[in-house]
Motif scaffolding. Structure first.
Motif, PDB file in Angstrom:
ATOM      1  N   UNK A   1       0.287  30.222  -0.749  1.00  0.00           N
ATOM      2  CA  UNK A   1      -0.443  31.404  -1.217  1.00  0.00           C
ATOM      3  C   UNK A   1      -1.939  31.162  -1.364  1.00  0.00           C
ATOM      4  N   UNK A   2      -2.324  29.978  -1.833  1.00  0.00           N
ATOM      5  CA  UNK A   2      -3.742  29.668  -2.044  1.00  0.00           C
ATOM      6  C   UNK A   2      -4.050  28.338  -1.360  1.00  0.00           C
ATOM      7  N   UNK A   3      -4.182  28.349  -0.041  1.00  0.00           N
ATOM      8  CA  UNK A   3      -4.350  27.084   0.680  1.00  0.00           C
ATOM      9  C   UNK A   3      -5.633  26.341   0.320  1.00  0.00           C
ATOM     10  N   UNK A   4      -6.703  27.058   0.012  1.00  0.00           N
ATOM     11  CA  UNK A   4      -7.964  26.379  -0.311  1.00  0.00           C
ATOM     12  C   UNK A   4      -7.835  25.585  -1.600  1.00  0.00           C
ATOM     13  N   UNK A   5      -7.255  26.200  -2.616  1.00  0.00           N
ATOM     14  CA  UNK A   5      -7.078  25.495  -3.892  1.00  0.00           C
ATOM     15  C   UNK A   5      -6.194  24.268  -3.713  1.00  0.00           C
ATOM     16  N   UNK A   6      -5.056  24.453  -3.050  1.00  0.00           N
ATOM     17  CA  UNK A   6      -4.113  23.345  -2.915  1.00  0.00           C
ATOM     18  C   UNK A   6      -4.697  22.230  -2.054  1.00  0.00           C
ATOM     19  N   UNK A   7      -5.381  22.596  -0.970  1.00  0.00           N
ATOM     20  CA  UNK A   7      -5.961  21.570  -0.107  1.00  0.00           C
ATOM     21  C   UNK A   7      -6.982  20.724  -0.863  1.00  0.00           C
ATOM     22  N   UNK A   8      -7.794  21.349  -1.688  1.00  0.00           N
ATOM     23  CA  UNK A   8      -8.790  20.608  -2.460  1.00  0.00           C
ATOM     24  C   UNK A   8      -8.112  19.647  -3.439  1.00  0.00           C
ATOM     25  N   UNK A   9      -7.088  20.120  -4.125  1.00  0.00           N
ATOM     26  CA  UNK A   9      -6.393  19.255  -5.085  1.00  0.00           C
ATOM     27  C   UNK A   9      -5.721  18.083  -4.374  1.00  0.00           C
ATOM     28  N   UNK A  10      -5.121  18.345  -3.236  1.00  0.00           N
ATOM     29  CA  UNK A  10      -4.426  17.279  -2.508  1.00  0.00           C
ATOM     30  C   UNK A  10      -5.415  16.295  -1.895  1.00  0.00           C
ATOM     31  N   UNK A  11      -6.553  16.789  -1.417  1.00  0.00           N
ATOM     32  CA  UNK A  11      -7.558  15.884  -0.866  1.00  0.00           C
ATOM     33  C   UNK A  11      -8.151  15.006  -1.966  1.00  0.00           C
ATOM     34  N   UNK A  12      -8.446  15.587  -3.105  1.00  0.00           N
ATOM     35  CA  UNK A  12      -8.949  14.784  -4.221  1.00  0.00           C
ATOM     36  C   UNK A  12      -7.939  13.710  -4.614  1.00  0.00           C
ATOM     37  N   UNK A  13      -6.663  14.090  -4.617  1.00  0.00           N
ATOM     38  CA  UNK A  13      -5.616  13.109  -4.934  1.00  0.00           C
ATOM     39  C   UNK A  13      -5.597  11.995  -3.898  1.00  0.00           C
ATOM     40  N   UNK A  14      -5.674  12.347  -2.620  1.00  0.00           N
ATOM     41  CA  UNK A  14      -5.651  11.338  -1.559  1.00  0.00           C
ATOM     42  C   UNK A  14      -6.855  10.402  -1.643  1.00  0.00           C
TER      43      UNK A  14
ATOM     44  N   UNK B   1     -12.917  17.764  -9.686  1.00  0.00           N
ATOM     45  CA  UNK B   1     -14.272  18.307  -9.870  1.00  0.00           C
ATOM     46  C   UNK B   1     -15.356  17.420  -9.251  1.00  0.00           C
ATOM     47  N   UNK B   2     -14.959  16.268  -8.690  1.00  0.00           N
ATOM     48  CA  UNK B   2     -15.912  15.405  -8.001  1.00  0.00           C
ATOM     49  C   UNK B   2     -15.807  15.535  -6.477  1.00  0.00           C
ATOM     50  N   UNK B   3     -14.888  16.368  -6.018  1.00  0.00           N
ATOM     51  CA  UNK B   3     -14.634  16.433  -4.580  1.00  0.00           C
ATOM     52  C   UNK B   3     -15.840  16.910  -3.790  1.00  0.00           C
ATOM     53  N   UNK B   4     -16.551  17.910  -4.283  1.00  0.00           N
ATOM     54  CA  UNK B   4     -17.684  18.448  -3.535  1.00  0.00           C
ATOM     55  C   UNK B   4     -18.693  17.361  -3.187  1.00  0.00           C
ATOM     56  N   UNK B   5     -18.929  16.439  -4.106  1.00  0.00           N
ATOM     57  CA  UNK B   5     -19.882  15.358  -3.860  1.00  0.00           C
ATOM     58  C   UNK B   5     -19.393  14.408  -2.777  1.00  0.00           C
ATOM     59  N   UNK B   6     -18.048  14.335  -2.609  1.00  0.00           N
ATOM     60  CA  UNK B   6     -17.482  13.382  -1.657  1.00  0.00           C
ATOM     61  C   UNK B   6     -17.242  13.987  -0.279  1.00  0.00           C
ATOM     62  N   UNK B   7     -17.430  15.289  -0.120  1.00  0.00           N
ATOM     63  CA  UNK B   7     -17.102  15.943   1.142  1.00  0.00           C
ATOM     64  C   UNK B   7     -17.866  15.403   2.354  1.00  0.00           C
ATOM     65  N   UNK B   8     -19.115  14.987   2.231  1.00  0.00           N
ATOM     66  CA  UNK B   8     -19.825  14.534   3.440  1.00  0.00           C
ATOM     67  C   UNK B   8     -19.347  13.196   3.999  1.00  0.00           C
ATOM     68  N   UNK B   9     -18.679  12.396   3.226  1.00  0.00           N
ATOM     69  CA  UNK B   9     -18.369  11.045   3.703  1.00  0.00           C
ATOM     70  C   UNK B   9     -17.080  11.015   4.518  1.00  0.00           C
ATOM     71  N   UNK B  10     -16.979  10.088   5.479  1.00  0.00           N
ATOM     72  CA  UNK B  10     -15.756   9.951   6.263  1.00  0.00           C
ATOM     73  C   UNK B  10     -14.603   9.446   5.386  1.00  0.00           C
ATOM     74  N   UNK B  11     -13.426   9.889   5.721  1.00  0.00           N
ATOM     75  CA  UNK B  11     -12.241   9.365   5.046  1.00  0.00           C
ATOM     76  C   UNK B  11     -11.930   7.968   5.560  1.00  0.00           C
ATOM     77  N   UNK B  12     -11.395   7.138   4.692  1.00  0.00           N
ATOM     78  CA  UNK B  12     -10.832   5.877   5.157  1.00  0.00           C
ATOM     79  C   UNK B  12      -9.483   6.157   5.815  1.00  0.00           C
ATOM     80  N   UNK B  13      -8.975   5.188   6.552  1.00  0.00           N
ATOM     81  CA  UNK B  13      -7.667   5.369   7.191  1.00  0.00           C
ATOM     82  C   UNK B  13      -6.590   5.616   6.141  1.00  0.00           C
ATOM     83  N   UNK B  14      -6.673   4.916   5.022  1.00  0.00           N
ATOM     84  CA  UNK B  14      -5.669   5.085   3.965  1.00  0.00           C
ATOM     85  C   UNK B  14      -5.765   6.468   3.349  1.00  0.00           C
ATOM     86  N   UNK B  15      -6.980   6.953   3.138  1.00  0.00           N
ATOM     87  CA  UNK B  15      -7.164   8.283   2.561  1.00  0.00           C
ATOM     88  C   UNK B  15      -6.658   9.361   3.512  1.00  0.00           C
ATOM     89  N   UNK B  16      -6.945   9.203   4.797  1.00  0.00           N
ATOM     90  CA  UNK B  16      -6.481  10.180   5.783  1.00  0.00           C
ATOM     91  C   UNK B  16      -4.960  10.221   5.833  1.00  0.00           C
TER      92      UNK B  16
END
Length: 289
Positions: free
Chosen positions: A32-45, A51-66
């Motif tokens: 129902x709310x893919x943007x909210x869930x994607x942000x929470x799951x990405x922050x978890x990964x 609330x710190x995710x926006x600051x981390x958005x420009x950097x590449x993911x590590x293989x483990x994070x991906x």
């Protein structure tokens, strides 16, 4: 994904790129709310606070994070609740451990906590404690109170004990395996419960996140959904102190039935409290004895 020249390993996507790619996939999965869930799951990964995710958005993911993000998205695509994937849920300003053995603490239940905290109490009983979110939230706000939490699930109690330890409340929260009032001694000046109350006929209409992933023992007693309220009404007078309060979370259509059960048990001072959406959510009663 872009491929570097010369056959080199392609660069990892940035967090922002991974987030954008996840949205249509989650939307297609019926989230129902893919943007909210994607942000929470990405922050978890990425092992960072949401609330710190926006600051981390420009950097590449590590293989483990991906890989962690891909696994989390796959689980969400199977309609597993985000709280189970991340292992935690915010409730009353605190983080609670959540597993498949417990109900996911919901904002609506904060209506009960707010009412519990509206008057003093010293000894609290929580019937069907689950994660312990009601019991532990109340104890955290009242440092001189103690409480007992009862649950029929040993696995749920293990989660509640973990939450009590994480919140520094193990010394004031007595968590016991049991069936309602069986073997319980003494009286309490506040008794609370969010019992299983979904009627059998209502189960097919539940969201997959609830019906397929949360413990049926905590969702529904079968039949008309009122079995837990009958058990509580039958035993509560022996354990509620004179003038003590009883607070029960209910389904949106159950107020009249629960009020009738409590009236038959001797209660007269009763109220129905709405949640923030205006639906009947809590029956509050006071022991006249």
């Amino acid at each position: 994904m872009r491929r570097a020249s010369g056959g080199a390993t392609p660069p990892m996507p940035t967090a922002a790129e991974a987030l954008r790619a996840a949205l249509p996939w989650l939307r297609a999965a019926g989230i129902a709310d893919p943007a909210r869930d994607a942000r929470r799951l990405l922050a978890h990964a990425m092992a960072i606070a949401p609330d710190r995710l926006t600051l981390a958005l420009p950097r590449p993911l590590s293989a483990a994070e991906a890989a962690a993000f891909e696994a989390a998205l796959a689980a969400r695509g199977q309609r597993q609740p985000v709280s189970q994937i991340t292992g935690s849920r915010a409730f009353w300003g605190r983080s609670f451990r959540v597993t498949r053995d417990t109900l996911d603490p919901r904002p609506e239940t904060e209506t009960l906590v707010a009412e519990a905290l509206s008057a003093p109490f010293v000894r609290l009983l929580d019937l069907g404690t689950g994660t312990g979110c009601i019991l532990l939230s109340c104890l955290a706000e009242r440092p001189h109170a103690t409480g007992v939490g009862i649950d029929a699930s040993a696995a749920a109690l293990a989660v509640a004990r973990e939450n009590a330890a994480l919140l520094g409340l193990s010394d004031r929260a007595d968590l016991r395996l049991g069936d309602w009032f069986a073997g319980l001694e003494g009286r309490f000046d506040l008794i609370v419960s969010n019992p299983p109350y979904i009627a059998a006929a209502e189960l097919p209409a539940l969201a997959p996140e609830v019906r397929d992933w949360e413990p049926m023992l905590a969702l529904s007693p079968g039949g008309d959904g009122l079995a837990a309220y009958r058990a509580i009404a039958a035993g509560v007078q022996a354990h509620l102190a004179p003038g003590g309060r009883l607070l029960l979370e209910i389904g949106a259509t159950q107020a009249d039935a629960v009020l009738a059960l409590l009236a038959a048990a001797g209660f007269s001072d009763m109220r129905v409290l709405p949640d923030l959406d205006g639906r009947d959510r809590v029956v509050a009663a006071r022991n006249p004895c």
